[in-house]
Structures are given as C-alpha cells and as structure tokens.
Write a protein that holds these residues in place. Structure first.
Motif, PDB file in Angstrom:
ATOM      1  N   PRO A 216       0.919  -1.264  -0.042  1.00 36.53           N
ATOM      2  CA  PRO A 216       0.082  -0.134  -0.149  1.00 36.53           C
ATOM      3  C   PRO A 216       0.988   1.227   0.081  1.00 36.53           C
ATOM      4  CG  PRO A 216      -0.813  -1.699   1.473  1.00 36.53           C
ATOM      5  CD  PRO A 216       0.410  -2.199   1.198  1.00 36.53           C
ATOM      6  N   GLY A 217       2.023   1.217   0.901  1.00 33.71           N
ATOM      7  CA  GLY A 217       2.725   2.457   0.759  1.00 33.71           C
ATOM      8  C   GLY A 217       3.471   2.664  -0.510  1.00 33.71           C
ATOM      9  N   LEU A 218       3.923   1.610  -1.345  1.00 33.38           N
ATOM     10  CA  LEU A 218       4.344   1.816  -2.530  1.00 33.38           C
ATOM     11  C   LEU A 218       3.526   2.363  -3.571  1.00 33.38           C
ATOM     12  CD1 LEU A 218       6.644  -1.363  -2.834  1.00 33.38           C
ATOM     13  CD2 LEU A 218       7.512   0.858  -2.620  1.00 33.38           C
TER      14      LEU A 218
ATOM     15  N   THR B 243      -4.282   0.837   5.808  1.00 30.75           N
ATOM     16  CA  THR B 243      -3.100   0.561   6.368  1.00 30.75           C
ATOM     17  C   THR B 243      -3.373   0.915   7.719  1.00 30.75           C
ATOM     18  OG1 THR B 243      -1.873   0.923   4.429  1.00 30.75           O
ATOM     19  CG2 THR B 243      -0.651   0.582   6.680  1.00 30.75           C
ATOM     20  N   ALA B 244      -3.788   1.944   8.090  1.00 33.23           N
ATOM     21  CA  ALA B 244      -3.807   2.288   9.688  1.00 33.23           C
ATOM     22  C   ALA B 244      -4.953   1.140  10.260  1.00 33.23           C
ATOM     23  CB  ALA B 244      -4.439   3.515  10.008  1.00 33.23           C
ATOM     24  N   VAL B 245      -5.878   0.720   9.728  1.00 29.80           N
ATOM     25  CA  VAL B 245      -7.143   0.183  10.205  1.00 29.80           C
ATOM     26  C   VAL B 245      -6.419  -1.634  10.268  1.00 29.80           C
ATOM     27  CG1 VAL B 245      -9.192  -1.031  10.059  1.00 29.80           C
ATOM     28  CG2 VAL B 245      -8.932   1.264   9.358  1.00 29.80           C
ATOM     29  N   ALA B 246      -5.613  -1.721   9.354  1.00 29.18           N
ATOM     30  CA  ALA B 246      -5.128  -3.282   9.404  1.00 29.18           C
ATOM     31  C   ALA B 246      -3.805  -3.538  10.158  1.00 29.18           C
ATOM     32  CB  ALA B 246      -4.556  -3.580   7.684  1.00 29.18           C
ATOM     33  N   THR B 247      -3.255  -2.293  10.654  1.00 29.78           N
ATOM     34  CA  THR B 247      -2.073  -2.392  11.329  1.00 29.78           C
ATOM     35  C   THR B 247      -2.349  -2.359  12.662  1.00 29.78           C
ATOM     36  OG1 THR B 247      -0.620  -1.597   9.750  1.00 29.78           O
ATOM     37  CG2 THR B 247       0.294  -1.713  11.900  1.00 29.78           C
ATOM     38  N   LYS B 248      -2.367  -3.450  13.579  1.00 28.24           N
ATOM     39  CA  LYS B 248      -2.958  -3.187  14.960  1.00 28.24           C
ATOM     40  C   LYS B 248      -1.982  -2.764  16.070  1.00 28.24           C
ATOM     41  CE  LYS B 248      -6.693  -5.368  13.858  1.00 28.24           C
ATOM     42  NZ  LYS B 248      -8.148  -4.723  13.993  1.00 28.24           N
TER      43      LYS B 248
ATOM     44  N   ARG C 190      -2.080   5.495  16.321  1.00 30.31           N
ATOM     45  CA  ARG C 190      -3.097   4.884  15.002  1.00 30.31           C
ATOM     46  C   ARG C 190      -4.201   5.757  14.716  1.00 30.31           C
ATOM     47  NH1 ARG C 190      -5.923  -0.792  14.147  1.00 30.31           N
ATOM     48  NH2 ARG C 190      -6.952  -0.339  15.809  1.00 30.31           N
ATOM     49  N   GLY C 191      -4.880   6.238  15.874  1.00 31.94           N
ATOM     50  CA  GLY C 191      -5.764   7.169  15.674  1.00 31.94           C
ATOM     51  C   GLY C 191      -5.602   8.458  14.958  1.00 31.94           C
ATOM     52  N   ILE C 192      -4.372   9.033  15.428  1.00 34.80           N
ATOM     53  CA  ILE C 192      -3.693  10.237  14.497  1.00 34.80           C
ATOM     54  C   ILE C 192      -3.664   9.874  13.347  1.00 34.80           C
ATOM     55  CG2 ILE C 192      -2.011  12.052  14.442  1.00 34.80           C
ATOM     56  CD1 ILE C 192      -1.527  11.666  17.398  1.00 34.80           C
ATOM     57  N   VAL C 193      -3.130   8.610  12.931  1.00 34.63           N
ATOM     58  CA  VAL C 193      -2.678   8.481  11.425  1.00 34.63           C
ATOM     59  C   VAL C 193      -4.159   8.375  10.670  1.00 34.63           C
ATOM     60  CG1 VAL C 193      -1.738   6.518   9.675  1.00 34.63           C
ATOM     61  CG2 VAL C 193      -0.664   7.405  11.930  1.00 34.63           C
ATOM     62  N   MET C 194      -5.195   7.868  11.445  1.00 32.91           N
ATOM     63  CA  MET C 194      -6.385   7.665  10.570  1.00 32.91           C
ATOM     64  C   MET C 194      -7.163   8.597  10.578  1.00 32.91           C
ATOM     65  SD  MET C 194      -7.951   4.171  12.755  1.00 32.91           S
ATOM     66  CE  MET C 194      -9.201   4.154  12.002  1.00 32.91           C
TER      67      MET C 194
ATOM     68  N   GLY D  75      12.690   3.192  22.729  1.00 37.84           N
ATOM     69  CA  GLY D  75      14.178   3.003  22.719  1.00 37.84           C
ATOM     70  C   GLY D  75      14.967   3.793  21.675  1.00 37.84           C
ATOM     71  N   ILE D  76      16.291   4.075  21.816  1.00 36.30           N
ATOM     72  CA  ILE D  76      16.908   5.075  20.866  1.00 36.30           C
ATOM     73  C   ILE D  76      16.803   4.685  19.484  1.00 36.30           C
ATOM     74  CG2 ILE D  76      19.229   6.046  20.225  1.00 36.30           C
ATOM     75  CD1 ILE D  76      19.954   5.459  23.184  1.00 36.30           C
ATOM     76  N   ALA D  77      16.827   3.371  18.984  1.00 31.54           N
ATOM     77  CA  ALA D  77      16.958   2.903  17.639  1.00 31.54           C
ATOM     78  C   ALA D  77      15.591   2.597  17.281  1.00 31.54           C
ATOM     79  CB  ALA D  77      17.745   1.422  17.582  1.00 31.54           C
ATOM     80  N   GLY D  78      14.584   2.365  18.072  1.00 27.63           N
ATOM     81  CA  GLY D  78      13.251   2.047  17.621  1.00 27.63           C
ATOM     82  C   GLY D  78      13.006   1.119  16.707  1.00 27.63           C
ATOM     83  N   ARG D  79      13.873   0.008  16.725  1.00 25.93           N
ATOM     84  CA  ARG D  79      13.767  -1.077  15.378  1.00 25.93           C
ATOM     85  C   ARG D  79      12.917  -1.785  15.740  1.00 25.93           C
ATOM     86  NH1 ARG D  79      20.282  -2.782  15.578  1.00 25.93           N
ATOM     87  NH2 ARG D  79      20.961  -1.047  15.138  1.00 25.93           N
ATOM     88  N   ASP D  80      12.089  -1.986  16.894  1.00 31.64           N
ATOM     89  CA  ASP D  80      10.905  -2.945  16.951  1.00 31.64           C
ATOM     90  C   ASP D  80       9.336  -2.461  16.758  1.00 31.64           C
ATOM     91  OD1 ASP D  80      12.564  -4.452  19.921  1.00 31.64           O
ATOM     92  OD2 ASP D  80      12.754  -4.851  17.659  1.00 31.64           O
ATOM     93  N   VAL D  81       9.441  -0.918  16.415  1.00 36.72           N
ATOM     94  CA  VAL D  81       8.341  -0.260  16.279  1.00 36.72           C
ATOM     95  C   VAL D  81       8.184  -0.189  14.723  1.00 36.72           C
ATOM     96  CG1 VAL D  81       7.311   1.650  16.754  1.00 36.72           C
ATOM     97  CG2 VAL D  81       9.038   0.885  18.374  1.00 36.72           C
ATOM     98  N   SER D  82       6.883  -0.601  14.361  1.00 38.43           N
ATOM     99  CA  SER D  82       6.521  -0.420  12.593  1.00 38.43           C
ATOM    100  C   SER D  82       6.279   1.161  12.647  1.00 38.43           C
ATOM    101  CB  SER D  82       5.477  -1.235  12.593  1.00 38.43           C
ATOM    102  OG  SER D  82       4.794  -1.284  11.410  1.00 38.43           O
ATOM    103  N   GLY D  83       6.642   1.453  11.301  1.00 37.98           N
ATOM    104  CA  GLY D  83       6.576   2.746  11.078  1.00 37.98           C
ATOM    105  C   GLY D  83       4.946   2.876  10.451  1.00 37.98           C
ATOM    106  N   PRO D  84       4.748   4.523  10.642  1.00 39.87           N
ATOM    107  CA  PRO D  84       3.289   4.996  10.281  1.00 39.87           C
ATOM    108  C   PRO D  84       2.666   4.549   8.785  1.00 39.87           C
ATOM    109  CG  PRO D  84       4.628   6.802  11.377  1.00 39.87           C
ATOM    110  CD  PRO D  84       5.701   5.743  11.094  1.00 39.87           C
ATOM    111  N   GLY D  85       1.640   4.401   8.837  1.00 41.79           N
ATOM    112  CA  GLY D  85       1.321   3.744   7.474  1.00 41.79           C
ATOM    113  C   GLY D  85       0.989   4.872   6.452  1.00 41.79           C
TER     114      GLY D  85
END
Length: 218
Positions: free
Chosen positions: A95-97, A139-144, A149-153, A207-217
C-alpha cells in the motif's frame, strides 16, 4: 631462517586485506529503513506539504504555470518521502508503494503540461489525495500495533475529505480553487507534523533505535 623471516611480513598485509574484505557491506535497504523510521524524515515530508500551501495562500495571484510547477514539485517530493518511508515499515509495504507511485505519477502529469487548466490540476491533486487517504486509512486499520494509530487515521480521513472537496467543487473560479488547494495543503501539512511529533514520542518510548516499532502507515 632468513626465508622464514622474509615470509612473515608478507603475511601481514594479506591478513589485513582479508580482514578488510570481511567487513560487513552496507545494505541500502537497511539504510532506507533507518531513514524511513526517523521522525525527522516524517517531519521533512510534513514541511514539504506545509510550505507549498503557505506559498499558495500568500501568493494567490501566481500564474497557472507557476502553480502547476509548484504542485508538481510538491507531488514528486512527497512521492520520494513516501517511498523511503515504506522501508521503515515491518508489515505489508505494497500500500505504501502504491501511494508513493501515485504521488510521483501525479507530479509528472502536472509538470508534463504546466499550462493545463486549473480544473485539470485540481482533478489530479484531488485524485491523489483521495486514493492516498483511502490507502493510508486501510493501512492504519489493518495495522493493529501502529503507534498513535488514531492520529494516522485522522490524517487519512482529512486527505479523503480534501480529495472529495477538491474533486466535487465547481471550477468556475480559479482563484477560489487556488485558495482551496493552499488551505488543504496547510491543513494536511499541520496534520502530518502532528504525526511526526507523535512518532518521535513513540520512538523515545521504544528506545533510541526504535527497531521494534513499525512505521506509520501510508
């Protein structure tokens, strides 16, 4: 003895060369992923939306050629930002692409013929906003596990409304449509700024790297 002593220094450079060749190569996808997860990158995309909107509002007498070039460059730049942001996502990137390609295509259409009417220009921008908002909302609705997520929606819904309004508004007044485009650009830019700041807060909590966090849709 002399032979063994002469061979010892010869092995040093070979070992150093072997060590240097074993160094891990830089993966472009990883570099783009780190950049796409950066809240500064999202803020840059928000500024790329906000600045053209302000310019359109304070300079409504700009010629149609200037307006078309400005909108075309805006769409191309946002397409580039969206493309990089896709790599910051751990979930489905399709979807992002699609959104990134849509923005780039809209920018090319605007720059291909800058002398087109304001109605055609509004049609292109409205269609981009509408489809982009729908895809981002999906994407926001599908990514739990999406942070804020509310702001992105809400931003996605704003894009949908902007697209519908621009597409449905009568095209008799070029000046009115120009102001409308500028107003929606400013509103979307401010909303995307809120998303970037919320993403910064999410990264700090993760955390500093934020690697475990999925990016905004989107």
């Amino acid at each position: 003895m002399s032979t063994s002593q002469g061979s010892a220094p010869h092995a040093g450079p070979e070992a150093a060369a072997a060590g240097s060749s074993a160094a891990p190569a830089v993966d472009p996808a990883d570099q783009l992923a780190r950049l796409g997860r950066s809240w500064v990158w999202l803020l840059g995309a928000a500024m790329a939306t906000l600045v053209p909107g302000v310019m359109v509002l304070v300079w409504p007498e700009a010629t149609l050629h200037v307006l078309a070039v400005l909108i075309g460059v805006y769409l191309l730049v946002i397409g580039g930002f969206r493309f990089v942001a896709v790599f910051g996502r751990d979930s489905d990137r399709v979807p992002g692409l699609i959104v990134a390609v849509l923005y780039v295509l809209g920018g090319v259409l605007c720059l291909r013929n800058p002398l087109q009417t304001i109605a055609v220009l509004s049609l292109i921008v409205g269609a981009v906003w509408l489809v982009s908002g729908i895809v981002t909302l999906y994407t926001a609705v599908a990514t739990k596990n999406m942070p804020h997520r509310g702001i992105v929606m809400a931003v996605a819904a704003l894009g949908i409304v902007a697209g519908i309004v621009v597409l449905a508004l009568p095209t008799e007044s070029a000046r009115a449509l120009t102001r409308l485009l500028g107003l929606w650009l400013v509103l979307l830019g401010l909303a995307e700024t809120a998303v970037a700041l919320a993403w910064r807060a999410a990264l700090r909590r993760a955390g500093i790297a934020g690697r475990d966090v999925s990016g905004p849709g989107g």
